[in-house]
Design a protein around this motif. Structure first.
Motif, PDB file in Angstrom:
ATOM      1  N   LYS A 258      56.460  46.538  51.753  1.00  0.00           N
ATOM      2  CA  LYS A 258      56.549  45.369  52.637  1.00  0.00           C
ATOM      3  C   LYS A 258      56.402  44.060  51.880  1.00  0.00           C
ATOM      4  O   LYS A 258      56.914  43.017  52.316  1.00  0.00           O
ATOM      5  N   ALA A 259      55.698  44.106  50.758  1.00  0.00           N
ATOM      6  CA  ALA A 259      55.428  42.872  50.005  1.00  0.00           C
ATOM      7  C   ALA A 259      55.879  43.037  48.563  1.00  0.00           C
ATOM      8  O   ALA A 259      55.049  43.168  47.652  1.00  0.00           O
ATOM      9  N   PRO A 260      57.188  43.045  48.316  1.00  0.00           N
ATOM     10  CA  PRO A 260      57.669  43.170  46.931  1.00  0.00           C
ATOM     11  C   PRO A 260      57.270  41.947  46.109  1.00  0.00           C
ATOM     12  O   PRO A 260      57.044  40.864  46.650  1.00  0.00           O
ATOM     13  N   GLY A 261      57.170  42.137  44.833  1.00  0.00           N
ATOM     14  CA  GLY A 261      56.839  41.010  43.965  1.00  0.00           C
ATOM     15  C   GLY A 261      55.360  40.860  43.694  1.00  0.00           C
ATOM     16  O   GLY A 261      54.944  39.905  43.025  1.00  0.00           O
ATOM     17  N   LEU A 262      54.533  41.788  44.207  1.00  0.00           N
ATOM     18  CA  LEU A 262      53.105  41.715  43.918  1.00  0.00           C
ATOM     19  C   LEU A 262      52.840  42.120  42.474  1.00  0.00           C
ATOM     20  O   LEU A 262      53.437  43.058  41.951  1.00  0.00           O
ATOM     21  N   THR A 263      51.931  41.413  41.843  1.00  0.00           N
ATOM     22  CA  THR A 263      51.487  41.751  40.493  1.00  0.00           C
ATOM     23  C   THR A 263      50.048  42.218  40.574  1.00  0.00           C
ATOM     24  O   THR A 263      49.191  41.516  41.134  1.00  0.00           O
ATOM     25  N   LEU A 264      49.767  43.404  40.060  1.00  0.00           N
ATOM     26  CA  LEU A 264      48.410  43.943  40.078  1.00  0.00           C
ATOM     27  C   LEU A 264      47.732  43.703  38.737  1.00  0.00           C
ATOM     28  O   LEU A 264      48.302  43.982  37.678  1.00  0.00           O
ATOM     29  N   LEU A 265      46.521  43.168  38.782  1.00  0.00           N
ATOM     30  CA  LEU A 265      45.749  42.864  37.578  1.00  0.00           C
ATOM     31  C   LEU A 265      44.420  43.587  37.624  1.00  0.00           C
ATOM     32  O   LEU A 265      43.771  43.635  38.675  1.00  0.00           O
ATOM     33  N   GLU A 266      44.019  44.122  36.487  1.00  0.00           N
ATOM     34  CA  GLU A 266      42.687  44.725  36.387  1.00  0.00           C
ATOM     35  C   GLU A 266      41.684  43.607  36.146  1.00  0.00           C
ATOM     36  O   GLU A 266      41.807  42.844  35.199  1.00  0.00           O
ATOM     37  N   ARG A 267      40.707  43.521  37.033  1.00  0.00           N
ATOM     38  CA  ARG A 267      39.686  42.483  36.935  1.00  0.00           C
ATOM     39  C   ARG A 267      38.325  43.062  37.288  1.00  0.00           C
ATOM     40  O   ARG A 267      38.230  44.067  37.981  1.00  0.00           O
ATOM     41  N   THR A 268      37.292  42.415  36.820  1.00  0.00           N
ATOM     42  CA  THR A 268      35.938  42.782  37.225  1.00  0.00           C
ATOM     43  C   THR A 268      35.649  42.123  38.574  1.00  0.00           C
ATOM     44  O   THR A 268      35.787  40.907  38.716  1.00  0.00           O
ATOM     45  N   VAL A 269      35.275  42.934  39.548  1.00  0.00           N
ATOM     46  CA  VAL A 269      34.961  42.440  40.893  1.00  0.00           C
ATOM     47  C   VAL A 269      33.505  42.790  41.183  1.00  0.00           C
ATOM     48  O   VAL A 269      33.136  43.963  41.218  1.00  0.00           O
ATOM     49  N   ASN A 270      32.679  41.769  41.320  1.00  0.00           N
ATOM     50  CA  ASN A 270      31.250  41.973  41.561  1.00  0.00           C
ATOM     51  C   ASN A 270      30.628  42.918  40.525  1.00  0.00           C
ATOM     52  O   ASN A 270      29.825  43.802  40.848  1.00  0.00           O
ATOM     53  N   GLY A 271      31.027  42.728  39.278  1.00  0.00           N
ATOM     54  CA  GLY A 271      30.433  43.480  38.197  1.00  0.00           C
ATOM     55  C   GLY A 271      31.005  44.860  37.967  1.00  0.00           C
ATOM     56  O   GLY A 271      30.527  45.594  37.089  1.00  0.00           O
ATOM     57  N   ARG A 272      32.024  45.243  38.738  1.00  0.00           N
ATOM     58  CA  ARG A 272      32.622  46.570  38.613  1.00  0.00           C
ATOM     59  C   ARG A 272      34.133  46.458  38.427  1.00  0.00           C
ATOM     60  O   ARG A 272      34.745  45.471  38.871  1.00  0.00           O
ATOM     61  N   PRO A 273      34.769  47.471  37.816  1.00  0.00           N
ATOM     62  CA  PRO A 273      36.227  47.422  37.684  1.00  0.00           C
ATOM     63  C   PRO A 273      36.904  47.356  39.047  1.00  0.00           C
ATOM     64  O   PRO A 273      36.566  48.109  39.957  1.00  0.00           O
TER      65      PRO A 273
END
Length: 317
Positions: A258-273
């Protein structure tokens, strides 16, 4: 996000640096109590407003300004938690705590180019086990008094005599509140893997999602996993938790289509992967994960743009 406006300080005021230096500590307490950077900053700002509303003589009569500031901030947070319950009953969909970035991952310099205190309140919050998303969600299940007593004693090690002055209960009652909070935390624990061991699974999850490989996603999800999304009524998202590994995988593939063009990034969120989904360079979703026994057991996907300001402010710098 609230903008902090410091009062005009009298530099000759004794212990000024000690008073101002408490801001980071107060922000750390308030975020854990409220689960919102904006509300935490508002609570701390109100605390300082009350301090500077006092006369010089009244300030000098206070033996420990730091303890006074903590007491006032704690009481303000307790009041906010009481009213927040009613507000969240009117909230559109599920309410998820505001996700925090790890500022070490951002290569941009501060907007003001200076050192000292970070300009963004989110940058003042120490990332540790007491801010991982699973822990904050458990805190949401506590009563306001229970949460304040538990966080102040168990996380910040305040003695029950001091907690009692904030909560307005006896030390014995505060001990019971904290004990009840500990039981809630123990009941919710699922044996989560260390953060270092989660990164590989999150990376595999990202790659399976990008490939739209539903079977790979199902294999990475616990059969009883849940996914909770928070759009706050401002963006489209599922209003109730999605339950079951296959149902979550199907929903994620639907989102990808439904949402083409999304880019997924690995980030730390609240201290966790975790993962961040961007569209045209703007962070539109921040996902936190709970992982146990080598599988994803819970996903919290925050899409409410008001809760993603710290992520986009950093990305735009």
């Amino acid at each position: 996000m609230s903008t902090s406006v410091e009062p005009a300080y009298d530099q000759s005021e004794p212990d000024l640096s000690a008073v101002v230096g408490e801001r980071r500590h107060l922000i750390n307490i308030a975020y854990r109590l409220l689960g919102s950077v904006a509300e935490a900053e508002d609570a701390v700002q109100e605390t300082y407003t009350r301090w500077y509303a006092m006369s010089r003589r009244q300030q000098e009569a206070i033996e420990s300004p730091g303890a006074w500031l903590t007491t006032v901030a704690g009481r303000i947070c307790l009041d906010v938690l009481g009213s927040a319950r009613a507000r969240r009953e009117r909230y559109v969909g599920a309410w998820v705590p505001e996700p925090l970035p790890d500022r070490s991952e951002w290569t941009s310099v501060r907007a003001d180019g200076g050192g000292g205190e970070p300009a963004d309140p989110a940058d003042r919050i120490t990332l540790d086990e007491s801010v991982n998303m699973a822990f904050l969600v458990v805190l949401e299940s506590m009563t306001p008094a229970e949460r304040v007593a538990f966080v102040l004693h168990e996380v910040f090690r305040y003695p029950f005599a001091e907690v009692a002055g904030i909560v307005g209960r006896t030390p014995a009652a505060c001990r019971q509140l904290a004990s009840s909070g500990r039981r809630r935390v123990r009941a919710a624990r699922t044996g989560s893997a260390p953060a270092a061991g989660q990164a590989g699974l999150v990376r595999n999850f990202k790659e399976a999602w990008e490939a739209k490989d539903i079977e790979a996603l199902v294999g990475l999800l616990d059969p009883d996993a849940t996914m909770t999304a928070d759009g706050g009524g401002m963006v489209g998202t599922v209003l109730r938790p999605v339950v079951g590994g296959r149902s979550i995988a199907q929903y994620l593939i639907h989102i990808a289509d439904k949402a083409p063009g999304l880019t997924l990034l690995e980030r730390t969120v609240n201290g966790r992967p975790g993962l961040v989904a961007q569209h045209t360079g703007i962070s539109v979703t921040v996902a936190a994960f709970e992982i146990a026994d080598g599988r994803v057991t819970a996903i919290w996907a925050v899409r409410n743009p008001e809760k993603l300001r710290a992520w986009n402010e950093h990305e735009e710098d």
